[in-house]
Enzyme design. Sequence first.
Site, PDB file in Angstrom:
ATOM      1  CD  GLU A 213      42.024  45.249  33.946  1.00  0.00           C
ATOM      2  OE1 GLU A 213      40.904  44.767  33.691  1.00  0.00           O
ATOM      3  OE2 GLU A 213      42.190  46.192  34.741  1.00  0.00           O
ATOM      4  NE  ARG A 434      47.007  57.888  39.905  1.00  0.00           N
ATOM      5  CZ  ARG A 434      45.977  57.337  39.258  1.00  0.00           C
ATOM      6  NH1 ARG A 434      45.072  56.651  39.914  1.00  0.00           N
ATOM      7  NH2 ARG A 434      45.856  57.476  37.952  1.00  0.00           N
ATOM      8  CE  LYS A 444      43.789  50.561  32.144  1.00  0.00           C
ATOM      9  NZ  LYS A 444      44.352  49.199  32.248  1.00  0.00           N
TER      10      LYS A 444
END
Length: 718
Positions: A213, A434, A444
């Site tokens: 993104e 992750r 983020k």
Amino acid sequence: MASLTVASKANQASTLPVLLVAQYAKEKDPNASIEIVFSDVEELLEAKEAVVIFKSASAPGEPLYRDIVHTVMHEYPNLQGKHDSIVREWIDRANCFVPTDFKSVEGPLLELDSHLTLRSFVVGYSLTPADLAVWGAVRGNKVAYAAVKKGAMLNVTRWFKFIEETSTWIAPAVQSLNAHAQERKVAKSKEGANYDIALPDTDKGVVTRFPPEPSGYLHIGHAKAALLNDYFAHEMYKGTLICRFDDTNPSKEKEEFQDAIVEDLALMGIKPDKTSYTSDYFQELYEQCVKVLKSGKAYADDTERETMQHERMHGIASKRRDATVEENLARFEEMKKGNDEGVRWCIRAKMSVDNPNKAMRDPVIYRCNPQAHHRTGEKWKIYPTYDFACPIVDSMEGITHALRTIEYRDRNPQYNWMLDALNLRKVHIWDFARMNFIRTLLSKRKLTKFVDSGLVWGWDDPRFPTIRGIRRRGMTIDALREFILKQGPSRNIVNLDWTLFWATNKKYIDPIAPRHTAIPKKNAVTATVKGARVAPFTEDKPKHGKNPELGTKKVAYSPEILIDQADAQAFAEDEEITLMNWGNAIVRKITHSLNPLHRSLVTSLELELHLQGDVKKTKQKITWLATAGQELIPVELVDFDFLITKDKLEEEDNVDDFLTEKTEFRTEALADGNVAALGEGEIIQFERKGYFKCDRAFKHGEKAVFFCIPTGKVNAGK
């Protein structure tokens, strides 16, 4: 042309003798052409138990895999001599050094040691294949080689060193075999614990995607997703990688972030076969939403956000859930206009009210947002959510395998529901863990807060886990790739320690970092050096003691030098110390401060050169700087600590409660004159201080700034 194929995984005690003799034939006769090929196997397939295969140029036919040293001698007459029969006998005896247990090789080593008494060569008075065969077998056997290095057998050790030093071509030949083996080990380590995860239907082709993104800079967690998708697409299955920007939220996205992501992927060596944008599919996604509304599998909802969250959490149906198809379509059209009525509504998939998996409780799939989009401008006022757009575009773009982090696992049924509801091609999903690091935020949203609040300098702050941040700190791309690929596609969730990360980096920078000197300015001690030349002078010294390819630097010498206060305090009078790059000196006088509050502070030293002294016997080996004969360069050495104090923040933790009070440490120093020529981004070592990356180059009137690069030995945040 003759050829020699070597099994690089085989016992080197069997392969190295043949390799050296073949190389010797080429050294003796420049016209002797032997192509040497390394094969990544333990045994060569052409012949049972063969570890080397020789194909003759003069007598083509069946390849040879036994007695190859004898064959090479026969093939190249310049290797032959008057002692051939004895040479061949010793070539056969070299096989005694192949076993890898010491008991088996101890006897042959003792016999060799006795034989070499008063001899420089195994046979005769010059180098022969007998020396190379025996030397290669010993060098290739870890047990035998360790015994030689210890010097337990004096004659063997003397002969071994003599052969290596007088035949300078031997070291590169050994290195070629070791380098191939090392490449194999590194490649294997990069593949991680297990990349054979049995992805289904790979025989039909593999297409993966990395869907960032564009609302921030890539961090190390994104790097893992990008590298794994690249690895499976390009290295494991020779397929296709698509980089697709998930640009579905105009409130957060910027072209700046998009461009930065493209640059960071290129830096990591990731080359997508295609770059696309979810915004390219806004028309198709709109049509799919209309389709799902017409099928009665979605509805329009104007429930307030807090109420909707409460209802979803407690399994309560929305009051709008049973609206008619016509009502839902009409409200979707109002949303499309972006008017006051439209912004009140969203579209929700009619999956379930009370599914135990809360991700399946009627998730939002479309929102109204009148804000202009950075690519499509004012054309659209409605935007799909990631959970709606991703499976649809995956299917439309031909993605075969969606590799994504395990945090999406609860949403996998949602992903498949979308494809079933719209009757679209299925996509295989694989979840991987992750990458989490201690005392590090990868959210983020939280990273953006740090940037916006001025807690850090920006997205490339060296304390940040962004690709740009860790690169600015001194991480190399090769080390980054190796570390991430070592983690593999495992589903085990772990909190990694940064020390492992930076230790990987040290392997890459240590061999290529030029050595320089810096002395902290605070309380630096001036020392007079008796026995030094009166006039300052310079000498050329290697920038790196083990890497001559880096070239040389100018080292200045003068009767007065600067020494680090911490070093000076450790000296005792009449102690012999070593001045690195100069030689030994004896501390004749130490003068301390008269200030009663600082009596331990050394104010001056008197040293007397003792260049004939043994540097191996001194305890103190220090760096120093001549005060004349060079321009001392002002530098600032910057070290950092972690931004947060807790190893792992829990959901209920408030980040502000765990902020590290001081995360930046600056030391004013003086560096040797060679530092003036260093450019921004160069990595060096200030000897006995550590590795540093130049963040700002020196300019007259402006000091150079160097960031300390962690090595894994100490707290990696500081």
